[in-house]
Design a protein around this motif. Structure first.
Motif, short mmCIF file in Angstrom:
data_model
loop_
_atom_site.label_atom_id
_atom_site.label_comp_id
_atom_site.label_asym_id
_atom_site.label_seq_id
_atom_site.Cartn_x
_atom_site.Cartn_y
_atom_site.Cartn_z
N LEU A 115 0.89 -1.15 0.00
CA LEU A 115 0.00 0.00 0.00
C LEU A 115 0.93 1.21 0.00
CD1 LEU A 115 -2.53 -1.00 2.81
CD2 LEU A 115 -2.83 -1.23 0.34
N ILE A 116 0.75 2.13 -0.95
CA ILE A 116 1.65 3.28 -1.07
C ILE A 116 0.83 4.55 -1.01
CG2 ILE A 116 3.38 4.42 -2.51
CD1 ILE A 116 3.70 1.63 -3.92
N CYS A 117 1.14 5.40 -0.03
CA CYS A 117 0.43 6.68 0.10
C CYS A 117 0.97 7.64 -0.95
CB CYS A 117 0.60 7.26 1.50
SG CYS A 117 -0.28 8.83 1.69
N ARG A 118 0.09 8.17 -1.78
CA ARG A 118 0.51 9.07 -2.85
C ARG A 118 0.87 10.46 -2.31
NH1 ARG A 118 -3.72 12.42 -3.83
NH2 ARG A 118 -5.79 11.60 -3.39
N ASN A 119 0.54 10.73 -1.05
CA ASN A 119 0.86 12.02 -0.46
C ASN A 119 2.18 11.98 0.31
OD1 ASN A 119 0.25 14.78 0.21
ND2 ASN A 119 -0.24 14.05 2.27
N CYS A 120 2.26 11.15 1.32
CA CYS A 120 3.48 11.12 2.16
C CYS A 120 4.49 10.07 1.71
CB CYS A 120 3.11 10.91 3.62
SG CYS A 120 2.49 9.26 4.01
N ARG A 121 4.13 9.24 0.76
CA ARG A 121 4.99 8.21 0.17
C ARG A 121 5.33 7.07 1.12
NH1 ARG A 121 8.58 9.34 -4.57
NH2 ARG A 121 10.05 8.11 -3.36
N LEU A 156 -4.39 6.95 -0.21
CA LEU A 156 -4.04 7.85 0.89
C LEU A 156 -4.10 7.08 2.20
CD1 LEU A 156 -5.99 11.11 -0.01
CD2 LEU A 156 -3.52 10.78 0.01
N CYS A 157 -3.05 7.21 2.99
CA CYS A 157 -3.03 6.57 4.30
C CYS A 157 -3.97 7.34 5.24
CB CYS A 157 -1.61 6.56 4.87
SG CYS A 157 -0.93 8.18 5.29
N HIS A 159 -3.39 8.76 8.04
CA HIS A 159 -2.76 9.97 8.55
C HIS A 159 -2.96 11.13 7.57
CE1 HIS A 159 0.19 12.29 10.81
NE2 HIS A 159 0.73 12.64 9.66
N CYS A 160 -2.73 10.90 6.29
CA CYS A 160 -2.89 11.96 5.28
C CYS A 160 -4.36 12.31 5.05
CB CYS A 160 -2.22 11.55 3.97
SG CYS A 160 -0.41 11.53 4.09
N ARG A 161 -5.24 11.32 5.13
CA ARG A 161 -6.68 11.62 5.00
C ARG A 161 -7.15 12.50 6.15
NH1 ARG A 161 -7.30 6.28 4.51
NH2 ARG A 161 -8.75 6.22 6.23
N GLU A 162 -6.70 12.19 7.37
CA GLU A 162 -7.10 12.98 8.53
C GLU A 162 -6.54 14.40 8.46
OE1 GLU A 162 -5.83 10.77 11.95
OE2 GLU A 162 -7.18 9.10 11.48
N ALA A 163 -5.34 14.55 7.90
CA ALA A 163 -4.69 15.87 7.81
C ALA A 163 -5.33 16.75 6.73
CB ALA A 163 -3.20 15.71 7.52
N ALA A 164 -6.03 16.13 5.78
CA ALA A 164 -6.61 16.88 4.65
C ALA A 164 -7.83 17.67 5.06
CB ALA A 164 -6.97 15.94 3.51
#
Length: 164
Positions: A115-121, A156-157, A159-164
């Motif tokens: 699983l690769i987060c496209r935001n934080c990598r 999106l992981c 963490h990144c979804r919550e930060a958005a």
């Protein structure tokens, strides 16, 4: 899905030095069993790859190595180290990012599923026993001979979804 087979959340605070230490110990054991030589450069490249859960490209590694030493290593040197680490099952190549990440289970040969987060990598290696049987079954049904198997799922992981 059984919680015990889920990968560890890379955003949870944990001791990366322990990740690095465990990876180096495993690498030494894998190389010893294979009769392969874990040189100083190969070991340092593996350490750098394990500094986070984010895949690193060869040129990222080159830059870091150049900052640590006055003489910049040549790109082929780093690529040879990465090739060695990949051959020994110590790192996986993330093709979509042209980067490498440490393997969480180098003691047994397996393909990479991520699983690769496209935001934080951040890249999270999945338990291949959950995915490989499905791929093998479909291939068997289609009379298809699988030669290589890599699964890279972008999104999106939490963490990144919550930060958005």
């Amino acid at each position: 899905m059984n919680k015990s087979v889920l990968p560890e959340d890379p955003h949870c605070p944990h001791d990366h030095s322990q990740c690095v230490s465990d990876a180096l110990t495993a690498a030494e054991q894998v190389c010893e069993r294979a009769g392969a030589r874990l040189t100083t450069l190969r070991k340092r490249v593996l350490e750098l790859v394990w500094q986070s859960h984010r895949p690193l490209g060869a040129y990222d590694l080159l830059e870091t190595l150049a900052r640590e030493d006055d003489r910049r290593p040549a790109p082929p040197t780093v690529y040879r180290a990465l090739d060695f680490l990949q051959e020994q099952g110590l790192v996986h190549r993330i093709a979509s990012l042209n980067a490498f990440i440490g393997c969480a289970s180098p003691e047994h040969t397996h393909q990479g599923h991520f699983l690769i987060c496209r935001n934080c990598r951040v890249a999270i290696e999945l338990d291949q026993s959950l995915i490989h049987p499905a791929i093998a079954e479909v291939a068997r049904q289609m009379d298809f001979a699988v030669e290589a198997e890599t699964v890279e799922i972008a999104g999106l992981c939490s963490h990144c979804r919550e930060a958005a």
